[in-house]
Design an enzyme around this catalytic site. Structure first.
Site, PDB file in Angstrom:
ATOM      1  CG  ASP A   1      59.205  21.161  31.094  1.00 24.80           C
ATOM      2  OD1 ASP A   1      58.389  20.438  31.711  1.00 24.80           O
ATOM      3  OD2 ASP A   1      59.132  21.381  29.878  1.00 24.80           O
TER       4      ASP A   1
ATOM      5  CB  THR B   1      36.458  45.509  50.339  1.00 22.14           C
ATOM      6  OG1 THR B   1      37.183  45.997  49.214  1.00 22.14           O
ATOM      7  CG2 THR B   1      35.007  45.975  50.258  1.00 22.14           C
TER       8      THR B   1
ATOM      9  CG  ASP C   1      31.737  40.799  48.463  1.00 23.03           C
ATOM     10  OD1 ASP C   1      31.172  40.662  47.357  1.00 23.03           O
ATOM     11  OD2 ASP C   1      32.650  41.626  48.654  1.00 23.03           O
TER      12      ASP C   1
ATOM     13  CD  GLU D   1      55.924  20.740  28.806  1.00 23.58           C
ATOM     14  OE1 GLU D   1      55.611  19.555  28.545  1.00 23.58           O
ATOM     15  OE2 GLU D   1      56.556  21.464  28.018  1.00 23.58           O
TER      16      GLU D   1
ATOM     17  CG  ASP E   1      41.811  38.818  46.656  1.00 26.31           C
ATOM     18  OD1 ASP E   1      42.641  38.022  47.140  1.00 26.31           O
ATOM     19  OD2 ASP E   1      42.031  39.431  45.594  1.00 26.31           O
TER      20      ASP E   1
ATOM     21  CE  LYS F   1      34.035  48.795  47.119  1.00 25.65           C
ATOM     22  NZ  LYS F   1      34.563  47.474  47.368  1.00 25.65           N
TER      23      LYS F   1
ATOM     24  CG  HIS G   1      33.495  39.054  40.627  1.00 23.39           C
ATOM     25  ND1 HIS G   1      33.493  39.261  41.987  1.00 23.39           N
ATOM     26  CD2 HIS G   1      33.867  40.238  40.068  1.00 23.39           C
ATOM     27  CE1 HIS G   1      33.868  40.496  42.254  1.00 23.39           C
ATOM     28  NE2 HIS G   1      34.096  41.114  41.109  1.00 23.39           N
TER      29      HIS G   1
END
Length: 321
Positions: free
Chosen positions: A46, A236, A228, A48, A232, A202, A139
């Protein structure tokens, strides 16, 4: 130059790795001169997860290396199961080594009725049974305060800076892709012979969507290095790179510690705007997301050195002085 550590009590030090980034864990183990601890990891029908430690760790100092990268929920849950397994096996101390801390971007309330997931994840890790955390390039620095246990925070910038310094780039300017990253970019520039700093102004209209407005600082005829903590979708970064070209930058490099590389990131980064995209191996990059301009540097020595210093009760912060 970081030297190979000599561990005074190697029998008490144990390093285990989840499934998120075993190549990095193996590099860290080689740096420390030890083997990764044996364990069984399997999945029930399932979905897990099941984890079992395959050696005695009673009274040991256990380090569990697991970035919370894609698939984030599976990797985060696996980390908590690993922590719980070690706690129940009577480990003396458990340190969660998290090269990439997931759910970090929701670190405060910017609107009503929303979760602060960075704090939620910290609570989960502590409740699972971790005694300490070792994280790389969070971050935002405030996340350190979300933990009710000691947290050591190391940075990937020494690896990136050493690489750039060896390239001997001329007329260098370090660029922050937004106002929030100015402190990071300023520290980066200082280590690169006090290179000048520029900032991209920005307006973010939605998550993963950035509208670049203008550049604060002089980039004309210079080699621009965009810095940075993570890449992602690269929206940007791409818009920032295009603006720097428009403002007269001769060459543009992109640097980040965490190559999240979601969705169209690879195609955006390889579109010809950047001379080189330089990242570390905190997150494994699948072959289909790799491209010609990509350079991946290893952060294993930084993590290995930090683990050794934590184990030997010496200063981690002094690594960056």
């Amino acid at each position: 130059m970081i030297q190979q550590p000599v561990i005074s009590d190697s029998n008490r030090l144990r390093l285990f790795a989840g499934s998120a980034n075993r190549p990095l864990a193996q590099e860290v183990a080689r740096y420390l001169g030890i083997d990764l601890g044996p364990m069984i990891r399997k999945r029930f029908a399932d979905g897990e997860l099941y984890v079992q430690i395959q050696e005695s760790i009673r009274g040991a100092d256990v380090y569990l290396l697991q970035p919370c990268c894609n698939p984030v929920n599976d990797n985060l849950m696996e980390l908590m199961i690993l922590i719980d397994a070690c706690r129940r096996a009577s480990a003396r101390q458990i340190t969660a080594v998290i090269p990439y801390y997931g759910y970090a971007r929701a670190d405060r309330k910017t609107a009503g009725r929303e979760s602060i997931t960075a704090k939620l994840v910290a609570n989960l890790i502590v409740k699972a049974g971790a005694n300490k955390v070792l994280a790389m390039d969070l971050h935002s620095a405030q996340i350190q305060g979300y933990f009710d246990i000691p947290l050591d925070h190391v940075y990937g910038s020494p690896v990136l800076i050493d690489y750039l310094a060896r390239k001997e780039l001329s007329d260098l300017v370090v660029v922050s892709p937004d106002v929030g990253g100015v402190a990071r970019a300023r520290a980066f520039a200082k280590k690169l012979n006090d290179a000048p700093l520029a900032i991209i102004d920005k307006r973010r209209q939605a998550h993963n969507v950035a509208e670049v407005m203008n550049v604060i600082g002089d980039v004309k005829g210079k080699t621009a290095v965009l810095v940075d903590d993570m890449i992602d979708t690269a929206g940007t970064l791409l818009e920032g790179g295009k603006l720097l070209k428009k403002e007269g930058a001769s060459k543009i490099y992109a640097c980040a510690t965490h190559p999240v590389f979601s969705g169209p990131a690879a195609s955006r980064l390889s579109s010809g705007v950047f001379e080189e995209v330089i990242v570390t191996n905190t997150i494994p990059i699948p072959e289909e997301k790799q491209f010609e301009q990509l350079t991946v540097l290893s952060g294993a020595s930084l993590l290995g050195e930090a683990i050794w210093r934590i184990h030997e009760d010496t200063s981690v912060s002094s690594m960056f002085r």
